[in-house]
Design a protein around this motif. Structure first.
Motif, PDB file in Angstrom:
ATOM      1  N   SER A 111      -9.642  -0.294   8.379  1.00  0.00           N
ATOM      2  CA  SER A 111      -8.932  -1.556   8.192  1.00  0.00           C
ATOM      3  C   SER A 111      -9.588  -2.730   8.913  1.00  0.00           C
ATOM      4  O   SER A 111      -9.045  -3.835   8.890  1.00  0.00           O
ATOM      5  N   GLU A 131      -6.880  -5.959   8.422  1.00  0.00           N
ATOM      6  CA  GLU A 131      -5.745  -5.190   8.935  1.00  0.00           C
ATOM      7  C   GLU A 131      -4.430  -5.547   8.257  1.00  0.00           C
ATOM      8  O   GLU A 131      -3.584  -4.691   8.034  1.00  0.00           O
ATOM      9  N   GLY A 132      -4.220  -6.811   7.936  1.00  0.00           N
ATOM     10  CA  GLY A 132      -2.944  -7.244   7.383  1.00  0.00           C
ATOM     11  C   GLY A 132      -2.813  -7.120   5.881  1.00  0.00           C
ATOM     12  O   GLY A 132      -1.725  -7.330   5.328  1.00  0.00           O
ATOM     13  N   GLU A 133      -3.912  -6.774   5.198  1.00  0.00           N
ATOM     14  CA  GLU A 133      -3.858  -6.619   3.746  1.00  0.00           C
ATOM     15  C   GLU A 133      -3.133  -5.321   3.385  1.00  0.00           C
ATOM     16  O   GLU A 133      -3.135  -4.360   4.145  1.00  0.00           O
ATOM     17  N   THR A 174       0.507  -1.951   5.232  1.00  0.00           N
ATOM     18  CA  THR A 174      -0.711  -2.695   5.484  1.00  0.00           C
ATOM     19  C   THR A 174      -1.831  -1.692   5.759  1.00  0.00           C
ATOM     20  O   THR A 174      -1.576  -0.533   6.108  1.00  0.00           O
TER      21      THR A 174
END
Length: 936
Positions: free
Chosen positions: A349, A353-355, A363
């Motif tokens: 990630s 990371e936030g996708e 996430t």
């Protein structure tokens, strides 16, 4: 009772209930609405072979239409027995509560499906799916989990009216009555549904010609208007269908289609539907898994979009995790699969990371964390305390009672007939197997504790009982789906095997493991010393090398570390080496060993004494000896690497093995730091080192809580003068006389300027001046070593040397240009202080494994220095602990105490240690310390 299963896929395909047998077809893409496909309504019978097929999209559409029609016939006729009053759920509606349903399970042979096949089909059919068709990681609720258990018990035991259809049989016999099965176990009505299909439709259409057409389209390099659709077809249909039919081309179709989508449709939106479906397909069997995994591998290595690349890595890791947890896998292969899964999962990630994970609701950071935890906490091969210790208070403490013994965990229930029936056999285990090697822990899974209590009053247990709920974290995490369940642990708590009954092979494994339990750490190290480390130590002792000239030593150390799977980089800080052993997420621990010898001629009379002579950095040939135990240190490092490599299931993180040059010149550590050690390999969370100690009992350990070694500074002073004839001293300025005054004055620093309770040393170790009896020279060279136990004292001593040198020169009447010159050389190191909290933790870990009696405490016998401090005293302030290992035969110590010969100290030509107890203790103590710092 007739039982059926309601699934999201079934609702998306417009049916009231899709049997588990059809889950395969749906997953392969024949239910095009669920797979997100846009398929033409054109029909037609494809003809001809797959050879020389033109790039004609109509051929592909013809195949899709026939496949859709065949699947619909199977679905309609197999479900002919569904009750009319069974309500239908619309798309997007929440599944209703369990009710009477039909269960259709495909079998690999002509008879009833095996238990494994039932588990596969039933779990697949009941697992929750998201609105986009993606698969949730776990069953949606306890009711679904209970339903699966109920179905398995019913299907396996022939209880109730459970319809078992074997879709792979070619027998055309028919029977009457829904759910009726013949004596050989085949469902006649289910087979008749296939036999009654239209001519040419009793088997699915051949995909070969359609796949060839799709390939031909892609060969046009994106010029064809159906390029993207052809690529999707190869990934969604051709790859899986070819693999499922054991035909060639599945993996090639998958890779070709994936690369085409990456090239011609870089913003393709279908991946969020395709990836979870392919992951589901891979679970149906090894052949299909190969094709699906080919897609994931291509994405993980070739996708330019970081989110898509991360998704590829996620599904690669998930597949390898599934392989690592498979039963019957040799331990070496299991470790390799698990490491491969961790390698793919770790850091997937990064930067995104936030996708959201494509095809999932998490996430990418959350998905990575969950995946890594799942990999670490796999069933067979994992440790039970690691699995459940963080999820249920007291579990680790209960299981620690059995440490050092083989344990059979028995999950049982009072209403379970097989559980009670196995009592005599388990009683026999307790009676026959040695109590110090075997233990039996009974874990009750009854819903009511009173039931257990009442049962024990009538049938006392021959073991300790531990009550947990049927849906507790323990049973869920350990995948206890039915009762009884037996989980066999080795003496380290690692799961060796599991079973739902006690067949002869499992019983034999229990008995063999309990009788000949795996070696303890101490036993394994003893074996390592006998077979590997003894010869390695003697090699190192026989072949010492001087500081910054440790070329052969470093190469051999690197070779030995690589044998244990360590990734080694050479040439750090001139001749230093760095070896990285990664084992998943966790802290980074530095383990350091120094490598260099001393310019000393050995007189120990050992059979493996050094006779080496080497040209030093100044060009002079000198004798060389390991007169300080560095050969023991690097041998110990190899032993630690071997143990950690064999115990990967017990730790998680990374170990940085540092083979350091030039400790004897207290320069090597600083050289490695200045060469970018931490920038290139990471800043450690902890740093550890050890030193063998002459004059201390061999095999004993000392872990100082604070001060470990004094500072050391090498100082050069040049005393200038004016040369003259020895008979006319008044014509010159005698530097020998001035130097003599300076030597005496320097001794006043410690005796008259330091607090008597604050130790310090100023020693003039060398003085060079003059060359003839009757000649007054023009300079004298002094060489000093300066020691202190506090940095403040160190600076006080060095400042005083500067002041006194200048003052003595002025008192002698020297002009400013001839005042003594003071130079602090690079051969210097700060005070080495152990971090008190880390030292206490290391001592506790060693005590837990080796016992409290392994420790010794001795007052300091000097102000020795150690450049290990440089690894700690960077801007990062790494906490470190350095401990001592005794190296002298206790008999020699007793003889010395009785007035006999003194034990030779470090740097003596007579220096010698007892290698076996010293190395074994060093390896065990360091291994225990690292294991504690890298506990998962």
């Amino acid at each position: 009772m007739t039982i059926s299963l309601d699934t999201v896929f079934g609702r998306k395909c417009g049916t009231a209930a899709v049997p588990a047998a059809l889950a395969m077809a749906v997953a392969l893409g024949v239910c095009d609405r669920a797979a997100g496909q846009d398929v033409s309504e054109k029909g037609g019978e494809p003809t001809g072979s797959s050879a020389d097929v033109t790039p004609d999209w109509q051929i592909v559409e013809d195949y899709l239409e026939r496949q859709k029609a065949w699947t619909e016939q199977v679905r309609r006729k197999v479900l002919a027995g569904v009750p009319d009053d069974l309500p239908s759920s619309g798309v997007g509606e929440k599944a209703s509560s369990p009710r009477s349903r039909i269960v259709v399970i495909p079998a690999s042979g002509d008879g009833l499906p095996s238990q494994a096949e039932m588990v596969e089909a039933l779990r697949e059919a009941t697992e929750g799916r998201n609105s986009d068709g993606s698969l949730d990681a776990q069953l949606p609720d306890e009711g679904s989990r209970a339903l699966v258990d109920e179905l398995l018990r019913a299907a396996a035991g022939g209880q109730g009216d459970v319809k078992v259809v074997n879709l792979r049989s070619t027998d055309g016999e028919s029977s009457s009555g829904a759910g009726e099965t013949a004596a050989d176990g085949r469902d006649r009505q289910g087979q008749a549904a296939l036999d009654g299909a239209a001519p040419g439709q009793s088997e699915p259409p051949d995909i070969g010609r359609a796949a060839a057409a799709a390939v031909a389209i892609l060969e046009q390099g994106g010029a064809h208007e159906k390029t993207v659709e052809a690529a999707e077809f190869l990934v969604n249909h051709a790859a899986s269908a070819s693999a499922s039919a054991s035909a060639s081309g599945g993996e090639e179709y998958a890779s070709l289609g994936t690369r085409a989508l990456l090239e011609f449709a870089p913003d393709h939106q279908g991946w969020r539907f395709m990836l979870p479906r392919l992951h589901t397909v891979s679970r149906f069997g090894q052949d299909r898994g190969v094709a699906a995994e080919a897609v994931f591998e291509v994405l993980a290595s070739e996708a330019q979009d970081p989110v898509l690349r991360a998704a590829g890595r996620y599904y690669v890791a998930a597949g390898r995790m599934q392989a690592a947890n498979a039963g019957g896998l040799p331990e070496e292969e299991r470790a390799a699969e698990r490491q491969g899964a961790l390698d793919a999962a770790s850091g997937l990630s990064a930067g995104v990371e936030g996708e959201l994970l494509l095809g999932g609701g998490l996430t990418l950071a959350e998905a990575e964390a969950d995946l890594i935890r799942g990999i670490r906490h796999g069933t067979v091969g994992s440790k039970v305390p690691d699995l459940v210790g963080s999820r249920l208070d007291g579990v680790e403490e209960r299981l620690s009672d059995y440490e050092g013994r083989v344990v059979l965990l028995d999950f049982w229930a009072t209403w379970c007939v097989p559980c009670v029936a196995a009592l005599p056999q388990k009683r026999q285990f307790v009676a026959d197997l040695p109590a110090d090697r075997f233990a039996l822990l009974s874990i009750s899974v009854d819903a009511e504790l009173e039931t257990v209590t009442g049962f024990q009053e009538d049938e006392p247990m021959p073991w300790s009982n531990w009550h947990v709920g049927m849906m507790s974290d323990v049973t869920g995490t350990l995948n206890v789906n039915s009762f009884p369940t037996y989980i066999l642990l080795d003496e380290q708590g690692a799961i060796l095997a599991r079973s739902q009954h006690l067949p002869e092979d499992f019983v034999s494994l229990i008995e063999a493991t309990a009788e000949g339990a795996a070696q303890s750490i101490s036993d394994a190290i003893a074996e390592d010393y006998r077979t590997e480390l003894k010869a390695l130590f003697e090699h190192f002792h026989r072949n010492p090398e001087l500081s910054f000239l440790e070329h052969k030593t470093a190469a051999r150390l690197a070779e030995e570390l690589r044998k244990s799977g360590v990734e080694v980089t050479e040439g750090i800080g001139r001749t230093g080496i760095v070896g990285m052993m990664a084992n998943g997420e966790g802290p980074l621990v530095l383990v350091r060993a120094d490598m260099d010898g001393l310019p000393v001629e050995e007189k120990s009379e050992l059979s493996y004494s050094s006779t080496v002579r080497q040209v030093d950095l100044s060009g002079e040939e000198v004798p060389v000896m390991h007169a300080c135990g560095h050969d023991m240190h690097i041998t110990t490092m190899v032993g630690v690497a071997r143990r950690l490599a064999a115990m990967r299931d017990r730790w998680s993180g990374t170990v940085m093995f540092v083979g350091q040059p030039a400790e004897e010149r207290i320069m090597g550590a600083r050289e490695m730091i200045e060469d970018g050690l931490y920038e290139r390999f990471g800043v450690p969370d902890y740093a550890l080192a050890l030193h063998v100690s002459a004059g201390r009992p061999a095999g004993k350990i000392e872990v100082p809580p604070g001060l470990l070694a004094s500072s050391s500074d090498s100082v050069d002073i040049t005393v200038f003068g004016v040369g003259a004839h020895g008979a006319s001293p008044h014509r010159g300025k005698d530097p020998i006389y001035i130097a003599a005054q300076l030597v005496v004055a320097l001794q006043g620093i410690v005796s008259r300027e330091l607090n008597p309770l604050d130790p310090g040393v100023v020693t003039v170790g060398a003085i060079h001046g003059g060359f003839k009896h009757n000649v007054i020279p023009d300079r004298v060279e002094l060489q000093l070593t300066v020691r202190a136990n506090r940095e403040e004292t160190r600076e006080q001593l060095l400042s005083a040397i500067d002041r006194i040198a200048e003052g003595v020169g002025r008192a002698a009447g020297l002009p400013a240009s001839l005042l003594p010159k003071v130079v602090r050389t690079k051969e210097s190191t700060p005070v080495t202080m152990n971090d008190p909290e880390l030292a206490a933790r290391v001592r506790t870990a060693i005590a837990a494994g080796m016992g409290e009696d392994v420790f010794f405490t001795a007052p300091p016998s000097g102000m020795g220095a150690e450049d290990f401090a440089y690894f700690l005293r960077t801007e990062h302030k790494v906490p470190g602990t350095y401990f001592n290992v005794g190296g002298t035969d206790p008999a020699d110590l007793e003889a010395e105490a009785a007035g006999g010969p003194r034990v030779a100290g470090h740097h003596s030509p007579f220096f010698r240690i007892e290698p076996e107890p010293s190395i074994r203790a060093g390896v065990e103590a360091m291994t225990l310390a690292v294991l504690d710092l890298l506990r998962p």
